[in-house]
Scaffold this motif. Sequence first.
Motif, PDB file in Angstrom:
ATOM      1  N   SER A   1       0.854  -1.196   0.000  1.00 50.42           N
ATOM      2  CA  SER A   1       0.000   0.000   0.000  1.00 50.42           C
ATOM      3  C   SER A   1       0.887   1.243   0.000  1.00 50.42           C
ATOM      4  O   SER A   1       2.097   1.153   0.197  1.00 50.42           O
ATOM      5  N   LEU A   2       0.274   2.407  -0.232  1.00 52.50           N
ATOM      6  CA  LEU A   2       1.050   3.647  -0.265  1.00 52.50           C
ATOM      7  C   LEU A   2       1.677   3.884   1.108  1.00 52.50           C
ATOM      8  O   LEU A   2       0.999   3.826   2.137  1.00 52.50           O
ATOM      9  N   TYR A   3       2.962   4.142   1.108  1.00 53.30           N
ATOM     10  CA  TYR A   3       3.739   4.331   2.324  1.00 53.30           C
ATOM     11  C   TYR A   3       3.272   5.574   3.082  1.00 53.30           C
ATOM     12  O   TYR A   3       2.847   6.557   2.493  1.00 53.30           O
ATOM     13  N   PHE A   4       3.377   5.526   4.390  1.00 56.00           N
ATOM     14  CA  PHE A   4       2.987   6.617   5.276  1.00 56.00           C
ATOM     15  C   PHE A   4       3.611   7.949   4.848  1.00 56.00           C
ATOM     16  O   PHE A   4       2.948   8.978   4.812  1.00 56.00           O
ATOM     17  N   GLY A   5       4.888   7.937   4.520  1.00 54.28           N
ATOM     18  CA  GLY A   5       5.576   9.154   4.108  1.00 54.28           C
ATOM     19  C   GLY A   5       5.014   9.710   2.809  1.00 54.28           C
ATOM     20  O   GLY A   5       4.879  10.919   2.643  1.00 54.28           O
ATOM     21  N   ALA A   6       4.678   8.834   1.868  1.00 48.92           N
ATOM     22  CA  ALA A   6       4.092   9.279   0.599  1.00 48.92           C
ATOM     23  C   ALA A   6       2.690   9.851   0.832  1.00 48.92           C
ATOM     24  O   ALA A   6       2.289  10.814   0.172  1.00 48.92           O
ATOM     25  N   LEU A   7       1.958   9.291   1.781  1.00 47.65           N
ATOM     26  CA  LEU A   7       0.645   9.845   2.137  1.00 47.65           C
ATOM     27  C   LEU A   7       0.800  11.253   2.707  1.00 47.65           C
ATOM     28  O   LEU A   7       0.042  12.164   2.361  1.00 47.65           O
ATOM     29  N   ALA A   8       1.799  11.443   3.556  1.00 49.39           N
ATOM     30  CA  ALA A   8       2.039  12.771   4.131  1.00 49.39           C
ATOM     31  C   ALA A   8       2.448  13.767   3.043  1.00 49.39           C
ATOM     32  O   ALA A   8       2.016  14.926   3.060  1.00 49.39           O
TER      33      ALA A   8
END
Length: 158
Positions: free
Chosen positions: A54-61
């Motif tokens: 899934s989309l990484y936490f950092g990329a979501l931020a």
Amino acid sequence: MLNSLQKANWYLRYFGWRKVPLIGLCRPKLVSLTDESVTVMIPLRSRTKNHLGSLYFGALAIGADVAGGFLAMNKAQQCGKKISLAFKGMTADFLKRPEANVYFHCGDGLLIDEMLAEAIATGQRINQAVTITAKCPSLHGDEVMAHFSLVLSIKVVN
């Protein structure tokens, strides 16, 4: 000739690679840009996904940052003002794993207009929370994957 959305995407690409390389690494793309809202897409690719696919936490931020920040930068540019922009705080609720391209939407254009007007009038730094939602329409339709609240801080500089 390029339309305004294409020009905005070129500027975002330049800003990402030249000023904030992590933004450039995620390759965000503006899907829509109006006076009231912006929608940014971050593709799910090998560099943006985590070990769960899934989309990484950092990329979501980064997606939330770009959605809120680009709307403010674009509005300041339209008024012909140079601003100092930063985020002072962030809260996030991750509801589901985004396992496809993620679309970040910020509809706080009117709030940002008010912030800019106040910053211009007072010369002070103005802080206000903007709201961003993240969705994966290809897998989950209109279901929200995450909610973000970022404290946007702007000041007009000379």
